[in-house]
Design a protein around this motif. Structure first.
Motif, PDB file in Angstrom:
ATOM      1  N   ASN A   1       2.001  15.571 -12.663  1.00  0.00           N
ATOM      2  CA  ASN A   1       2.785  14.491 -12.070  1.00  0.00           C
ATOM      3  C   ASN A   1       2.911  13.346 -13.074  1.00  0.00           C
ATOM      4  O   ASN A   1       2.077  12.450 -13.104  1.00  0.00           O
ATOM      5  CB  ASN A   1       2.099  14.036 -10.781  1.00  0.00           C
ATOM      6  N   PHE A   2       3.969  13.405 -13.879  1.00  0.00           N
ATOM      7  CA  PHE A   2       4.210  12.380 -14.898  1.00  0.00           C
ATOM      8  C   PHE A   2       5.693  12.020 -14.938  1.00  0.00           C
ATOM      9  O   PHE A   2       6.509  12.899 -15.175  1.00  0.00           O
ATOM     10  CB  PHE A   2       3.766  12.887 -16.278  1.00  0.00           C
ATOM     11  N   PRO A   3       6.044  10.744 -14.701  1.00  0.00           N
ATOM     12  CA  PRO A   3       5.167   9.627 -14.339  1.00  0.00           C
ATOM     13  C   PRO A   3       4.583   9.835 -12.953  1.00  0.00           C
ATOM     14  O   PRO A   3       5.211  10.433 -12.092  1.00  0.00           O
ATOM     15  CB  PRO A   3       6.089   8.404 -14.372  1.00  0.00           C
ATOM     16  N   GLY A   4       3.354   9.347 -12.781  1.00  0.00           N
ATOM     17  CA  GLY A   4       2.576   9.801 -11.660  1.00  0.00           C
ATOM     18  C   GLY A   4       2.390   8.842 -10.516  1.00  0.00           C
ATOM     19  O   GLY A   4       2.700   7.652 -10.585  1.00  0.00           O
ATOM     20  N   ASN A   5       1.839   9.395  -9.464  1.00  0.00           N
ATOM     21  CA  ASN A   5       1.396   8.679  -8.281  1.00  0.00           C
ATOM     22  C   ASN A   5      -0.001   9.212  -7.954  1.00  0.00           C
ATOM     23  O   ASN A   5      -0.130  10.411  -7.670  1.00  0.00           O
ATOM     24  CB  ASN A   5       2.345   8.938  -7.116  1.00  0.00           C
ATOM     25  N   PRO A   6      -1.041   8.395  -8.052  1.00  0.00           N
ATOM     26  CA  PRO A   6      -1.015   6.943  -8.195  1.00  0.00           C
ATOM     27  C   PRO A   6      -1.015   6.424  -9.630  1.00  0.00           C
ATOM     28  O   PRO A   6      -0.830   5.232  -9.830  1.00  0.00           O
ATOM     29  CB  PRO A   6      -2.323   6.536  -7.513  1.00  0.00           C
ATOM     30  N   VAL A   7      -1.259   7.293 -10.609  1.00  0.00           N
ATOM     31  CA  VAL A   7      -1.392   6.817 -11.996  1.00  0.00           C
ATOM     32  C   VAL A   7      -0.031   6.892 -12.687  1.00  0.00           C
ATOM     33  O   VAL A   7       0.500   7.984 -12.893  1.00  0.00           O
ATOM     34  CB  VAL A   7      -2.423   7.673 -12.772  1.00  0.00           C
ATOM     35  N   PRO A   8       0.550   5.764 -13.057  1.00  0.00           N
ATOM     36  CA  PRO A   8       1.905   5.756 -13.611  1.00  0.00           C
ATOM     37  C   PRO A   8       1.958   6.063 -15.104  1.00  0.00           C
ATOM     38  O   PRO A   8       2.570   5.338 -15.888  1.00  0.00           O
ATOM     39  CB  PRO A   8       2.371   4.324 -13.325  1.00  0.00           C
ATOM     40  N   ALA A   9       1.307   7.152 -15.507  1.00  0.00           N
ATOM     41  CA  ALA A   9       1.260   7.529 -16.922  1.00  0.00           C
ATOM     42  C   ALA A   9       2.459   8.402 -17.279  1.00  0.00           C
ATOM     43  O   ALA A   9       3.097   9.003 -16.409  1.00  0.00           O
ATOM     44  CB  ALA A   9      -0.037   8.275 -17.217  1.00  0.00           C
TER      45      ALA A   9
ATOM     46  N   ARG B   1      -4.379   1.189  -5.977  1.00  0.00           N
ATOM     47  CA  ARG B   1      -2.949   1.375  -6.232  1.00  0.00           C
ATOM     48  C   ARG B   1      -2.171   0.275  -5.533  1.00  0.00           C
ATOM     49  O   ARG B   1      -2.363   0.036  -4.343  1.00  0.00           O
ATOM     50  CB  ARG B   1      -2.480   2.739  -5.727  1.00  0.00           C
ATOM     51  N   ILE B   2      -1.288  -0.363  -6.285  1.00  0.00           N
ATOM     52  CA  ILE B   2      -0.453  -1.439  -5.751  1.00  0.00           C
ATOM     53  C   ILE B   2       1.005  -1.024  -5.890  1.00  0.00           C
ATOM     54  O   ILE B   2       1.454  -0.668  -6.984  1.00  0.00           O
ATOM     55  CB  ILE B   2      -0.694  -2.762  -6.509  1.00  0.00           C
ATOM     56  N   ALA B   3       1.739  -1.053  -4.795  1.00  0.00           N
ATOM     57  CA  ALA B   3       3.148  -0.655  -4.810  1.00  0.00           C
ATOM     58  C   ALA B   3       4.048  -1.894  -4.890  1.00  0.00           C
ATOM     59  O   ALA B   3       3.861  -2.856  -4.147  1.00  0.00           O
ATOM     60  CB  ALA B   3       3.481   0.149  -3.554  1.00  0.00           C
ATOM     61  N   LEU B   4       5.016  -1.826  -5.791  1.00  0.00           N
ATOM     62  CA  LEU B   4       5.934  -2.955  -6.007  1.00  0.00           C
ATOM     63  C   LEU B   4       7.103  -2.885  -5.016  1.00  0.00           C
ATOM     64  O   LEU B   4       8.270  -2.854  -5.419  1.00  0.00           O
ATOM     65  CB  LEU B   4       6.435  -2.935  -7.456  1.00  0.00           C
ATOM     66  N   VAL B   5       6.785  -2.891  -3.739  1.00  0.00           N
ATOM     67  CA  VAL B   5       7.801  -2.621  -2.726  1.00  0.00           C
ATOM     68  C   VAL B   5       8.117  -3.848  -1.876  1.00  0.00           C
ATOM     69  O   VAL B   5       8.495  -3.733  -0.709  1.00  0.00           O
ATOM     70  CB  VAL B   5       7.364  -1.447  -1.821  1.00  0.00           C
TER      71      VAL B   5
ATOM     72  N   SER C   1       0.801  -1.220   0.000  1.00  0.00           N
ATOM     73  CA  SER C   1       0.000   0.000   0.000  1.00  0.00           C
ATOM     74  C   SER C   1       0.837   1.276   0.000  1.00  0.00           C
ATOM     75  O   SER C   1       0.380   2.297  -0.504  1.00  0.00           O
ATOM     76  CB  SER C   1      -0.940   0.017   1.209  1.00  0.00           C
ATOM     77  N   ILE C   2       2.024   1.257   0.593  1.00  0.00           N
ATOM     78  CA  ILE C   2       2.812   2.476   0.753  1.00  0.00           C
ATOM     79  C   ILE C   2       3.991   2.466  -0.213  1.00  0.00           C
ATOM     80  O   ILE C   2       4.706   1.469  -0.324  1.00  0.00           O
ATOM     81  CB  ILE C   2       3.337   2.616   2.198  1.00  0.00           C
ATOM     82  N   GLY C   3       4.213   3.600  -0.879  1.00  0.00           N
ATOM     83  CA  GLY C   3       5.300   3.696  -1.857  1.00  0.00           C
ATOM     84  C   GLY C   3       6.634   4.019  -1.215  1.00  0.00           C
ATOM     85  O   GLY C   3       7.272   5.023  -1.552  1.00  0.00           O
ATOM     86  N   SER C   4       7.060   3.187  -0.279  1.00  0.00           N
ATOM     87  CA  SER C   4       8.348   3.384   0.376  1.00  0.00           C
ATOM     88  C   SER C   4       9.294   2.282  -0.070  1.00  0.00           C
ATOM     89  O   SER C   4       8.994   1.091   0.124  1.00  0.00           O
ATOM     90  CB  SER C   4       8.186   3.361   1.899  1.00  0.00           C
ATOM     91  N   PRO C   5      10.424   2.621  -0.683  1.00  0.00           N
ATOM     92  CA  PRO C   5      11.330   1.581  -1.200  1.00  0.00           C
ATOM     93  C   PRO C   5      11.748   0.594  -0.113  1.00  0.00           C
ATOM     94  O   PRO C   5      12.056   0.985   1.018  1.00  0.00           O
ATOM     95  CB  PRO C   5      12.531   2.379  -1.704  1.00  0.00           C
TER      96      PRO C   5
END
Length: 388
Positions: free
Chosen positions: A171-179, A363-367, A36-40
């Protein structure tokens, strides 16, 4: 105890609610996989950690820095010249931030009066709403829709709104939309901003996380961009330095001068060893960024292949650490997120947390490492959510 009226704008965040529910599930003995959280989840490279440790061990580095060092400003300017072919005056067109969120939240207070309009992407990063609320400004949502490649339709902004607008966040590439943005879109933004005297703020925090060789375009690389706006970036995601709290803003000299003056009344600068580590990252980090992209792309591909194999067809992001996944019919995004926690023990963020047009997505974070991501896929397969 009486709270200030402005605190009404700051309710309990969905992230806090998710974290509390996750903890309740953990206390019941469940192994929760948090996406859920975009923290590396990975550390900075060793050369950054060694630089930080060396200067942190120097007793002369513990005074106020007050602002960005000349060395840090030079490193940002060199990085932009090398990576985006953008020429920056390090003395006037660069400023140090305590992470990009520092600038994103404070900029509206420096440039918007109560009642002014601020144009924001919908769905968009939650810090934009915070800055707007603190400035007592009014948000105008620019919908990001699948049928428009998740780019705002500037022609749909009413003229009376545009005339009242002080700022526009992109915001590109964006959060939450990675466009990803296009050159033609940025050219349209510049023309629009000039026509209505709007300051453009390009949030470029995910600029180094891109896949399949599709490098994102810096807003400042488009002719005329520096006349109307600035770009903010952070070392949090690109170099796994999230806890260090360092970033920068670059571009329009007048905007940076005002923001720097505003910040001089708020803080005393970023800890010098962190600035030294950031200089090392910006000047020596190209190969690390390439390896980091490889890791995230491998995670993206394995995870999405797993989702598709179980019948959840989501779009493969071109950039960022996020997947913006359209959810199955019959659920709200909040219902779906809690069902995943209850039945698959996987934590994702409901799209409505990012604005009205986030409904219908999560939104799914790849963390997490790949094996952990694949465990999440297996849990979802067994949950029964995607059958029937």
């Amino acid at each position: 105890m009486r709270k200030a009226e402005r605190m009404k704008e700051f309710g309990t965040s969905v992230f806090s609610q998710l974290a509390a529910y996750k903890q309740s599930k953990i206390s019941q003995g469940y192994d929760m996989i948090d996406l859920s959280i975009g923290s590396p989840d990975l550390p900075p490279p060793s050369f950054i950690r060694k630089t930080l440790a060396f200067y942190a061990n120097n007793p002369d580095t513990y005074g106020y820095t007050l602002e960005g060092t000349h060395e840090f400003h030079e490193a940002v300017a060199s990085y932009y010249e090398m990576n985006h072919h953008v020429s920056l005056n390090p003395n006037k067109e660069v400023a140090c931030l305590m992470g990009s969120q520092d600038g994103l939240v404070h900029l509206p207070m420096a440039f918007a009066n109560p009642g002014d309009v601020i144009l924001v992407p919908d769905p968009g990063y939650t810090a934009y709403a915070t800055g707007i609320a603190m400035a007592q400004a009014v948000p105008f949502f620019m919908p990001l829709r699948k049928e428009n490649s998740f780019l705002p339709d500037l022609q749909a902004i009413p003229e009376e709104i545009a005339k009242r607008a002080a700022l526009m966040f992109l915001n590109f590439p964006g959060n939450p939309v990675p466009a990803l943005a296009t050159e033609s879109f940025f050219e349209e933004v510049i023309e629009f901003a000039k026509r209505y005297e709007i300051i453009v703020v390009s949030d470029f925090a995910y600029s180094e996380l891109y896949y399949d060789g599709q490098k994102p375009i810096s807003f400042l690389s488009i002719p005329g961009a520096k006349e109307v706006g600035v770009e903010m970036n952070s070392l949090s995601k690109s170099y796994n330095m999230a806890g260090c709290r360092i970033g920068y803003v670059c571009g329009n000299e007048q905007v940076i001068e005002v923001l720097t003056h505003f910040k001089s009344n708020l803080d005393y600068g970023v800890f010098l060893p962190i600035q030294k580590a950031a200089v090392a990252a910006l000047t020596k980090g190209a190969s690390f960024c390439e390896e980091n992209r490889r890791i995230y792309q491998s995670r993206r591909d394995r995870f999405i292949d797993g989702l598709i194999s179980m019948g959840w067809h989501v779009e493969r992001p071109k950039a960022s650490m996020f997947i913006w996944a359209e959810i199955p019919k019959g659920w709200t995004s909040v219902e779906f997120a809690y069902a995943l926690m209850d039945r698959a023990h996987v934590v994702v963020t409901p799209g409505q947390a990012f604005g009205p047009n986030g409904e219908g997505f999560v939104r799914i974070a790849l963390v997490q490492e790949e094996e952990r991501l694949m465990q999440a896929v297996e849990n979802m397969k067994k949950s029964g959510i995607f059958t029937g």
